[in-house]
Write a protein that holds these residues in place. Structure first.
Motif, PDB file in Angstrom:
ATOM      1  N   THR A   1       0.836  -1.198   0.000  1.00 56.25           N
ATOM      2  CA  THR A   1       0.000   0.000   0.000  1.00 56.25           C
ATOM      3  C   THR A   1       0.873   1.252   0.000  1.00 56.25           C
ATOM      4  OG1 THR A   1      -0.106  -0.018   2.422  1.00 56.25           O
ATOM      5  CG2 THR A   1      -1.857  -1.180   1.228  1.00 56.25           C
ATOM      6  N   PRO A   2       0.323   2.409  -0.390  1.00 57.03           N
ATOM      7  CA  PRO A   2       1.096   3.656  -0.366  1.00 57.03           C
ATOM      8  C   PRO A   2       1.596   3.984   1.036  1.00 57.03           C
ATOM      9  CG  PRO A   2      -0.910   3.927  -1.653  1.00 57.03           C
ATOM     10  CD  PRO A   2      -1.022   2.598  -0.960  1.00 57.03           C
ATOM     11  N   LEU A   3       2.668   4.754   1.107  1.00 56.64           N
ATOM     12  CA  LEU A   3       3.274   5.099   2.386  1.00 56.64           C
ATOM     13  C   LEU A   3       2.280   5.759   3.331  1.00 56.64           C
ATOM     14  CD1 LEU A   3       5.699   5.460   4.276  1.00 56.64           C
ATOM     15  CD2 LEU A   3       6.265   7.556   3.019  1.00 56.64           C
ATOM     16  N   ILE A   4       1.438   6.650   2.835  1.00 54.78           N
ATOM     17  CA  ILE A   4       0.486   7.335   3.696  1.00 54.78           C
ATOM     18  C   ILE A   4      -0.463   6.339   4.355  1.00 54.78           C
ATOM     19  CG2 ILE A   4      -1.062   7.805   1.740  1.00 54.78           C
ATOM     20  CD1 ILE A   4      -0.573   9.933   4.943  1.00 54.78           C
ATOM     21  N   ASP A   5      -0.860   5.296   3.605  1.00 49.23           N
ATOM     22  CA  ASP A   5      -1.738   4.267   4.179  1.00 49.23           C
ATOM     23  C   ASP A   5      -1.004   3.443   5.236  1.00 49.23           C
ATOM     24  OD1 ASP A   5      -3.885   5.010   2.591  1.00 49.23           O
ATOM     25  OD2 ASP A   5      -3.351   3.627   0.984  1.00 49.23           O
ATOM     26  N   GLN A   6       0.271   3.176   5.011  1.00 49.28           N
ATOM     27  CA  GLN A   6       1.062   2.434   5.988  1.00 49.28           C
ATOM     28  C   GLN A   6       1.193   3.214   7.291  1.00 49.28           C
ATOM     29  OE1 GLN A   6       4.762   0.790   4.456  1.00 49.28           O
ATOM     30  NE2 GLN A   6       3.949   0.752   2.376  1.00 49.28           N
ATOM     31  N   LEU A   7       1.462   4.501   7.161  1.00 54.80           N
ATOM     32  CA  LEU A   7       1.573   5.344   8.355  1.00 54.80           C
ATOM     33  C   LEU A   7       0.254   5.389   9.115  1.00 54.80           C
ATOM     34  CD1 LEU A   7       3.616   8.321   6.847  1.00 54.80           C
ATOM     35  CD2 LEU A   7       4.447   6.660   8.521  1.00 54.80           C
ATOM     36  N   MET A   8      -0.849   5.517   8.388  1.00 55.06           N
ATOM     37  CA  MET A   8      -2.154   5.570   9.041  1.00 55.06           C
ATOM     38  C   MET A   8      -2.491   4.242   9.704  1.00 55.06           C
ATOM     39  SD  MET A   8      -3.363   8.589   9.031  1.00 55.06           S
ATOM     40  CE  MET A   8      -4.978   8.154   9.689  1.00 55.06           C
ATOM     41  N   GLN A   9      -2.067   3.128   9.116  1.00 56.43           N
ATOM     42  CA  GLN A   9      -2.287   1.824   9.752  1.00 56.43           C
ATOM     43  C   GLN A   9      -1.606   1.775  11.114  1.00 56.43           C
ATOM     44  OE1 GLN A   9      -1.254  -1.541   7.211  1.00 56.43           O
ATOM     45  NE2 GLN A   9      -2.147  -0.524   5.430  1.00 56.43           N
ATOM     46  N   VAL A  10      -0.380   2.249  11.162  1.00 53.53           N
ATOM     47  CA  VAL A  10       0.373   2.243  12.418  1.00 53.53           C
ATOM     48  C   VAL A  10      -0.275   3.165  13.442  1.00 53.53           C
ATOM     49  CG1 VAL A  10       2.561   2.888  13.507  1.00 53.53           C
ATOM     50  CG2 VAL A  10       2.568   1.619  11.343  1.00 53.53           C
ATOM     51  N   PHE A  11      -0.552   4.392  13.040  1.00 51.55           N
ATOM     52  CA  PHE A  11      -1.103   5.361  13.984  1.00 51.55           C
ATOM     53  C   PHE A  11      -2.531   5.003  14.404  1.00 51.55           C
ATOM     54  CE2 PHE A  11       2.057   8.463  12.013  1.00 51.55           C
ATOM     55  CZ  PHE A  11       2.968   8.273  13.044  1.00 51.55           C
ATOM     56  N   ASN A  12      -3.290   4.394  13.518  1.00 55.23           N
ATOM     57  CA  ASN A  12      -4.642   3.961  13.896  1.00 55.23           C
ATOM     58  C   ASN A  12      -4.589   2.895  14.991  1.00 55.23           C
ATOM     59  OD1 ASN A  12      -6.465   5.564  12.438  1.00 55.23           O
ATOM     60  ND2 ASN A  12      -6.180   4.357  10.576  1.00 55.23           N
ATOM     61  N   SER A  13      -3.580   2.043  14.961  1.00 52.09           N
ATOM     62  CA  SER A  13      -3.419   1.033  16.019  1.00 52.09           C
ATOM     63  C   SER A  13      -3.141   1.708  17.352  1.00 52.09           C
ATOM     64  CB  SER A  13      -2.268   0.075  15.669  1.00 52.09           C
ATOM     65  OG  SER A  13      -2.570  -0.691  14.531  1.00 52.09           O
ATOM     66  N   MET A  14      -2.310   2.746  17.335  1.00 54.05           N
ATOM     67  CA  MET A  14      -2.011   3.489  18.564  1.00 54.05           C
ATOM     68  C   MET A  14      -3.248   4.232  19.059  1.00 54.05           C
ATOM     69  SD  MET A  14       1.757   5.020  17.636  1.00 54.05           S
ATOM     70  CE  MET A  14       3.096   3.928  17.102  1.00 54.05           C
ATOM     71  N   ILE A  15      -3.996   4.806  18.131  1.00 53.71           N
ATOM     72  CA  ILE A  15      -5.223   5.523  18.502  1.00 53.71           C
ATOM     73  C   ILE A  15      -6.226   4.562  19.144  1.00 53.71           C
ATOM     74  CG2 ILE A  15      -7.241   6.732  17.573  1.00 53.71           C
ATOM     75  CD1 ILE A  15      -5.308   7.868  15.389  1.00 53.71           C
ATOM     76  N   ALA A  16      -6.344   3.370  18.578  1.00 56.72           N
ATOM     77  CA  ALA A  16      -7.268   2.371  19.131  1.00 56.72           C
ATOM     78  C   ALA A  16      -6.854   1.984  20.550  1.00 56.72           C
ATOM     79  CB  ALA A  16      -7.295   1.136  18.227  1.00 56.72           C
ATOM     80  N   TYR A  17      -5.550   1.901  20.792  1.00 58.52           N
ATOM     81  CA  TYR A  17      -5.060   1.576  22.137  1.00 58.52           C
ATOM     82  C   TYR A  17      -5.496   2.656  23.128  1.00 58.52           C
ATOM     83  CZ  TYR A  17      -1.829   1.175  26.061  1.00 58.52           C
ATOM     84  OH  TYR A  17      -1.294   1.097  27.325  1.00 58.52           O
ATOM     85  N   HIS A  18      -5.290   3.908  22.793  1.00 62.29           N
ATOM     86  CA  HIS A  18      -5.653   5.002  23.700  1.00 62.29           C
ATOM     87  C   HIS A  18      -7.168   5.123  23.850  1.00 62.29           C
ATOM     88  CE1 HIS A  18      -1.597   6.365  24.217  1.00 62.29           C
ATOM     89  NE2 HIS A  18      -1.423   6.577  22.930  1.00 62.29           N
TER      90      HIS A  18
END
Length: 236
Positions: free
Chosen positions: A100-117
């Motif tokens: 996937t594009p880099l922006i989607d990869q970054l959002m995948q990572v940050f969305n996981s952190m957001i879900a944790y919080h």
């Protein structure tokens, strides 16, 4: 007399695996109980309402013993967060879709952190307050070790997509990783501080990251000047 396994290992020239002493095992078991008790009570009662005495009682230790492992309740909060967020981050990077594009990869990572919080917003707010300006320097290494995992993970994503998306090669990838996380973290503070909704936070985060990714694109790739530079580099 039959040789023991340890004797065979020594003869083979393989150093034996050091055994953990009983004292070290007991210390680790107590720490595990303390962190589990703190995690459970923070989730059930909230950070502000939980006392160190309750944590000690739940862990089946004395309050004095608790203070040998953590001087304050804030220390315990960071210790609990440290292990959980490192695992959350590592799992997020492992699950990234490389095609996937880099922006989607970054959002995948940050969305996981957001879900944790998002699992416990009051606890997340207490946590962010504490790690943004640490009240005790003893916890600095906990935060630094987490940041190393996150920064190196983002830098690896950048390196893996550098050729595919024609990203600039003159950029310090670790510094770029810090910039991307900084965008996320400042936006996270705004959301947890009640300045925006979660939906708007995520939407604006993607836009901000897109602007940052655009700044990494090599605009000279494929131009005559770029081809001339590549030819000159080959000659040298």
């Amino acid at each position: 007399m039959a040789e023991t396994k340890a004797t065979k290992v020594r003869k083979a020239g393989v150093p034996p695996i050091p055994r953990t002493g009983r004292r070290e095992r007991n210390k680790q078991e107590k720490l595990d109980r303390i962190l589990a008790a703190a995690r459970d009570l923070f989730a059930a009662k909230g950070f502000n309402e939980t006392t160190t005495q309750e944590i000690a009682q739940r862990a089946d230790i004395g309050t004095g013993t608790l203070f040998l492992y953590a001087k304050t309740k804030e220390d315990l909060l960071i210790m609990v967060f440290h292990d959980e967020m490192i695992e959350t981050s590592r799992t997020a990077f492992r699950k990234v879709s490389p095609d996937t594009p880099l922006i989607d990869q970054l959002m995948q990572v940050f969305n996981s952190m957001i879900a944790y919080h998002n699992r416990d917003l009051p606890l997340a707010r207490a946590l962010i307050r504490e790690i943004t300006v640490l009240s005790r320097p003893e916890r600095r290494e906990d935060v630094r070790s987490l940041m190393r995992v996150i920064y190196s993970g983002i830098a690896d994503l950048l390196a893996a997509t550098q050729k595919k998306e024609k990203l600039r090669t003159d950029v310090d990838l670790m510094m770029a990783a810090e910039n991307f996380f900084g965008i996320y973290y400042l936006s996270l503070i705004g959301w947890l501080g009640g300045q925006t909704t979660k939906q708007d936070f995520v939407k604006r985060l993607r836009r901000k990251l897109t602007i940052a990714v655009e700044g990494l694109i090599d605009r000279t790739a494929g131009t005559p000047a770029a081809a001339k530079n590549r030819s000159a580099q080959k000659i040298r």
